[in-house]
Each structure stands twice: as C-alpha cells, then as structure tokens.
Motif scaffolding. Structure first.
Motif, PDB file in Angstrom:
ATOM      1  N   GLU A  11       2.311  -6.929  -9.322  1.00 39.75           N
ATOM      2  CA  GLU A  11       2.915  -7.870  -8.437  1.00 39.75           C
ATOM      3  C   GLU A  11       2.907  -9.225  -9.171  1.00 39.75           C
TER       4      GLU A  11
ATOM      5  N   LEU B 145       9.672  -9.387  -1.980  1.00 40.76           N
ATOM      6  CA  LEU B 145       9.708  -9.828  -0.490  1.00 40.76           C
ATOM      7  C   LEU B 145       9.896 -11.235  -0.561  1.00 40.76           C
TER       8      LEU B 145
ATOM      9  N   ILE C 232      12.576  -7.820   2.825  1.00 38.20           N
ATOM     10  CA  ILE C 232      12.228  -7.015   1.810  1.00 38.20           C
ATOM     11  C   ILE C 232      13.523  -6.638   1.133  1.00 38.20           C
TER      12      ILE C 232
ATOM     13  N   TRP D 243       5.181  -3.723   1.206  1.00 35.82           N
ATOM     14  CA  TRP D 243       4.171  -4.652   0.931  1.00 35.82           C
ATOM     15  C   TRP D 243       3.057  -4.523   1.970  1.00 35.82           C
ATOM     16  N   TYR D 244       1.860  -4.713   1.777  1.00 35.51           N
ATOM     17  CA  TYR D 244       0.881  -4.836   2.583  1.00 35.51           C
ATOM     18  C   TYR D 244       0.151  -6.152   2.450  1.00 35.51           C
ATOM     19  N   ARG D 245      -0.640  -6.570   3.298  1.00 38.90           N
ATOM     20  CA  ARG D 245      -1.598  -7.724   3.035  1.00 38.90           C
ATOM     21  C   ARG D 245      -3.018  -7.416   3.561  1.00 38.90           C
TER      22      ARG D 245
ATOM     23  N   CYS E 264       7.406  -6.857  -7.258  1.00 38.09           N
ATOM     24  CA  CYS E 264       6.562  -5.811  -7.781  1.00 38.09           C
ATOM     25  C   CYS E 264       7.214  -5.009  -8.567  1.00 38.09           C
TER      26      CYS E 264
ATOM     27  N   TYR F  50      -1.656 -10.225  -1.102  1.00 36.61           N
ATOM     28  CA  TYR F  50      -0.608  -9.203  -0.851  1.00 36.61           C
ATOM     29  C   TYR F  50      -0.441  -7.928  -1.978  1.00 36.61           C
ATOM     30  N   TYR F  51      -0.276  -6.860  -1.158  1.00 35.19           N
ATOM     31  CA  TYR F  51      -0.407  -5.567  -2.173  1.00 35.19           C
ATOM     32  C   TYR F  51       0.955  -4.755  -2.131  1.00 35.19           C
ATOM     33  N   CYS F  52       1.611  -4.417  -3.450  1.00 35.93           N
ATOM     34  CA  CYS F  52       2.731  -3.665  -3.229  1.00 35.93           C
ATOM     35  C   CYS F  52       2.159  -2.055  -3.303  1.00 35.93           C
TER      36      CYS F  52
END
Length: 115
Positions: free
Chosen positions: A6, A80, A69, A36-38, A22, A93-95
């Motif tokens: 990311e 994102l 997105i 995408w998560y956070r 990402c 923030y995670y991909c």
C-alpha cells in the motif's frame, strides 16, 4: 505467495483528500475481489470498500458518497480515493486480495485526519 504494497497514506486536515494505492506482486493466479479495510486504535478491523474483478463495488455506510474504490485489472492494482475526510476516518488502512480463495493482506498505511 502474493505481496501487497500500500501507499498514499499520510496526514490531512478534515475536508481534505487522499488517494491510496495497493500494488500486487508474486504468484498471482487470478485475483477476484480486492478490498480496503481499516483499523482504528482500540477497534476491530472493518471493511471500507470492496470491488470485484467485474467492477461491482460495495461500501461501508460510513464512507458512501465520500470514498471511491477502483482497480486496474491489467496491473492487479486497487485504489481508494478518499474525499471529504473526517477525523473518524483516522486508521491504518489495509489492502486485501482474493487470489483464487487465498486471501492476502498488505502491511497497512496510516491515514490521520486532523480536526
């Protein structure tokens, strides 16, 4: 193995914008859904947005109308676009990518929104 990297996080004032990217690398077979998560301090990781290979999207209610997105299937890259950011958007923030049923995570990128 698939690696996700990311980029694009940072510090921004409320009302500002950031664009996260990402990129993927490694043993890519067929990536279907990318997401995408956070995760904010003291909270569980939550889904922000997801997109299928065909372009179907899904958003958390808290970001609808502000985040977009998108993806480039040729590059297996997901983006994102975050507009009108709020302090409550502050999180790592995670991909995430679904490589034929195997799920991979990036290392995360910090987004901090100041009021």
């Amino acid at each position: 193995q698939v690696q996700l990297v990311e980029s694009g996080g940072g510090l921004v004032q409320a009302g500002g914008s950031l664009r996260l990217s990402c990129a993927t690398a490694g043993n890519i077979i067929y990536i279907n859904t990318m997401a995408w998560y956070r995760q904010a301090p003291g909270k569980q990781r939550e889904l922000v947005a997801a997109i299928t290979r065909g372009g179907t999207t899904n958003y958390a209610d808290s970001v609808k109308g502000r985040f977009t997105i998108s993806r480039d299937n040729a590059k297996n890259t997901v983006y994102l676009q975050m507009n009108n950011l709020k302090p409550e958007d502050t999180a790592v923030y995670y991909c995430n990518a679904d490589n034929l049923g195997y799920y991979y995570w990036g290392q995360g990128t910090q987004v901090t929104v100041s009021s």
